[in-house]
Structure formats: C-alpha cells, structure tokens
Design an enzyme around this catalytic site. Structure first.
Site, mmCIF file in Angstrom:
data_model
loop_
_atom_site.group_PDB
_atom_site.id
_atom_site.type_symbol
_atom_site.label_atom_id
_atom_site.label_comp_id
_atom_site.label_asym_id
_atom_site.label_seq_id
_atom_site.Cartn_x
_atom_site.Cartn_y
_atom_site.Cartn_z
ATOM 1 C CG HIS A 1 49.627 7.401 14.455
ATOM 2 N ND1 HIS A 1 48.511 7.251 15.240
ATOM 3 C CD2 HIS A 1 50.488 6.416 14.839
ATOM 4 C CE1 HIS A 1 48.680 6.227 16.069
ATOM 5 N NE2 HIS A 1 49.884 5.723 15.843
ATOM 6 C CE1 TYR B 1 39.280 11.379 17.802
ATOM 7 C CE2 TYR B 1 40.745 10.381 16.183
ATOM 8 C CZ TYR B 1 40.529 11.257 17.221
ATOM 9 O OH TYR B 1 41.566 12.033 17.679
ATOM 10 N N PRO C 1 38.216 17.410 23.613
ATOM 11 C CG PRO C 1 38.214 15.501 24.955
ATOM 12 C CD PRO C 1 37.548 16.839 24.803
ATOM 13 C CE LYS D 1 43.288 19.954 15.507
ATOM 14 N NZ LYS D 1 44.507 19.536 14.789
ATOM 15 C CE1 TYR E 1 42.619 13.620 14.853
ATOM 16 C CE2 TYR E 1 44.894 13.087 14.285
ATOM 17 C CZ TYR E 1 43.786 12.930 15.107
ATOM 18 O OH TYR E 1 43.861 12.081 16.195
#
Length: 392
Positions: free
Chosen positions: A72, A201, A293, A297, A385
């Site tokens: 991704h 998200y 979550p 991480k 990220y």
C-alpha cells in the site's frame, strides 16, 4: 541445560529476536506456554511498517510475504461521508507499508525456525525467573510433566503485559504510564473482497470505523463500540448496515456483504513501563508497552524493540561489549513514545468520546479538513504511518 539467551514468549518479539540471534551466531532458546496453533491463530495486526518488512527480508523469511502480501502506497481518511487519500509513497520519498496479517508472519517465523533448527519449546508450564539481579540468571519450567532448568546469561521477556517477566521485576523498580479508552473495537473477518484497495479510517458522528483487509478476497472491518456491548447484539446484518453508514455513501456503494467467520470486541488502551530493563532481564513488545490499534503499531513496535536489542545482545555475548544493552531501554523508549504519541493522536482524532461536546466534534472535523488540504500535515501523518526510523 544452558544457553546464552533465554527468550520467554514466542510472539512476534520473541521469534524475530530468536531468528536475529540465530543469524548472528548467538545461542538462544524460546519458551512459550501456549501451543504453536494457539500463538499462530491469534487474530492481530495486518499492516507491516517498512522496517518490519525489511527485517523479514534481512532474515530471509520474506518469500511468502512478497508473494501474497499487498503493498500500500497510500491510506484513506473519511469524515462527513467523504473520503480522501494520503499518498504516503510520494510524501515519504518512496516508503510503503505491507498488508500481511500477523498470523501469516507467525506461520513464516515458525516454519523458518523448524527448518533452521531455532529451538522453540511450546507448552512450557510454570515458567519462573531466578537470579535476574545477578550475572548468572536461570529459568525454571515444566515440560512434558518434567521439571527443567535453563541457565543463561540474559533473559528477554516477550511474554506480554500479563506474563511472568514483567511480574518478576521488583515493585518500585519500574513505573507504568497508562491511559484506558472508554470504548472498544468490534471487529469481524469475512471472506468478501475489500471495499477499497487501501485502508479507510472513518470518523463519523456514530463513531469510528475501519475498512481493512487480509487479502484480495478476505476483509477485516471494525466499528467503535461501547465497552458494555455484547457480540450477540451485533448480528452480521446490523454490523454491515452500521459500517455502510459510518464509511459514507461513496465507500458503501462498493461494499460487499457476506457472513463473518470471526467476531470479537477488543478494548483500547495505551501503556508504557519504564525502564525496559532490570539487570539481566530485558522486556520487549507487549511486555513493555501497549498501543491502541488505530495506528497499526502493536506488532511493529515489538519488532523495533528487538531490532535495537538484537545487535546489543550480539555485541555482549560475542564480544563482551555492554554499551548496547546498557542503553537499550533509553533507545527503545525514545521510539516507543513517538509511536504512542501517534496512536494517541490518531485515536483522539478519529473516535467519538462519551463526554464529547459539539465543540470537540467540530474540532475533529476542522483538523481532518486541514489534513485534507495541507501537504505538511499529510507528510507528518505519512511519516509516522509507514514507520519512523529504527535507531539500532
């Protein structure tokens, strides 16, 4: 029996470290109280930071990840029904993440351990640590009904927040920092194609939602829920309906529904213990810290711990140099707290809190709008990220 390093716990931290030490020529034995099937079957994270994927490659355990994982280069954020993409690959100069489930990572680590002769003892019962304040620690346990003793130079606790290793540290020798969130995540697995090519998200007035995947045909979805919810109150039809609402009409139009085969509710919390070392005992992974979550991480932090600890142990065991193990805790915690900050910020941004006022909700939306149109804000999110550098 004797070894140089006793590793307690065969989760990601323990098994990555075992392979690193094996590659470096350091003797280590892993003790795990559960069965391989149990450890391998735990449904956990699915996003690997660049550093985690790179370590798998360095250990020569990346073949199946490269064949089956999904790269991704971006991530999507949603609010007020709209979804926008953050191009992480461009913003970070080429970095990506790999979508590859923790279950698959554990299978690869265990298979490689068997092939390479990395010793792992499953169903090790009544594990206890002795002499961790001395230079001659040892571990006792029972296996197959027989009492055993393992003498070693160092002990590494990778057995989670409720394991024997953290409990072996005397009261007053550590400090815990903790935040418990007033909600949980209701998650399902379903053999349906993902709603989008990359994760979404979503911030919605009803609460947070996450659309993720394990493969091109298996999806992992989450909904924020209260801690007193019961799985029985969430039949599949209700889950799919609520997910469609929270993702918004644009994403919901591509949503494929189907029966779930796994459904669970997980509470969210942040915690860190300091220091991550007590004399000859070192903590890594969940034994030292927990993250919500939201930022993906958890497993990645466990890997970064042992990426720092592994070379330090090698230097100590092979060359008698103690600088690395002496500074391990401080170096690991520097990265841990940065990851905790990102997970706390992202969780605060995307969830609805019970005491949230209209002003607070407007501030969330304003920040999301700012991120949407600010290259600087998107870059900061992207850098965190994909994973901050590991200072080994």
């Amino acid at each position: 029996m004797r070894t140089q390093v006793a590793i307690i716990g065969a989760g990601p931290a323990g098994m990555f470290l075992a392979h690193m030490l094996h590659q470096a020529g350091v003797e280590a034995i892993v003790l795990e109280r559960r069965t391989r099937a149990y450890v391998e079957g735990r449904v956990r994270a699915g996003v690997l930071e660049r550093g985690t994927a790179a370590l798998l490659a360095r250990l020569g355990i990346d073949a199946r990840m490269n064949a089956e994982g999904i790269v991704h280069g971006g991530v999507n954020l949603g609010y007020d029904g709209a979804v926008f993409r953050i191009d992480m690959q461009t913003l970070t100069g080429g970095d990506t993440v790999m979508v590859y489930g923790q279950q698959e990572v554990m299978r690869d680590l265990f298979d490689a351990a068997e092939a390479r002769g990395v010793p792992v003892t499953f169903e090790a019962e009544d594990v206890a640590l002795h002499g961790i304040d001395s230079d001659r620690p040892h571990v006792t346990y029972r296996h197959g009904g027989e009492a055993r003793r393992l003498d070693c130079d160092l002990v590494v606790g990778c057995d989670g927040q409720h394991g024997v290793c953290r409990a072996a540290i005397p009261a007053g020798a550590q400090e815990m920092f903790e935040r418990v969130y007033p909600f949980g995540w209701l998650g399902i697995l379903a053999d349906v194609p993902p709603v989008a090519e990359e994760l979404i998200y979503a911030n919605h007035a009803h609460g947070f939602a996450l659309a993720s995947m394990r493969s091109h045909t298996r999806s992992r979805y989450y909904l924020q829920c209260s801690l007193d919810e019961r799985i029985e109150d969430w039949p599949d039809e209700r889950f799919w309906d609520e997910l469609a609402v929270r993702l918004g009409p644009e994403a919901a139009a591509s949503l494929t529904r189907g029966p779930s085969f796994e459904k669970s509710i997980a509470p969210l919390r942040s915690s860190v213990v300091e220091p991550m070392r007590h004399h000859r005992l070192f903590l890594a992974g969940d034994a030292a810290h927990i993250v919500p979550p939201t930022g993906a991480k958890g497993m990645n932090l466990a890997v970064s711990d042992v990426a720092i600890l592994g070379p330090a142990i090698e230097a100590f065991c092979r060359h008698g140099r103690s600088e690395g193990i002496d500074t391990y805790s401080a170096r690991a915690l520097a990265r841990v707290w940065k990851a905790e900050r990102f997970s706390w910020w992202f969780t605060s941004l995307m969830h609805r809190f019970p005491d949230m006022r209209p002003f607070d909700r407007r501030m969330q939306v304003a920040e999301l709008a700012y991120i949407r149109h600010s290259v600087a804000a998107q870059t900061a999110l992207a850098e965190n990220y994909v994973g901050l550098p590991i200072e080994a």
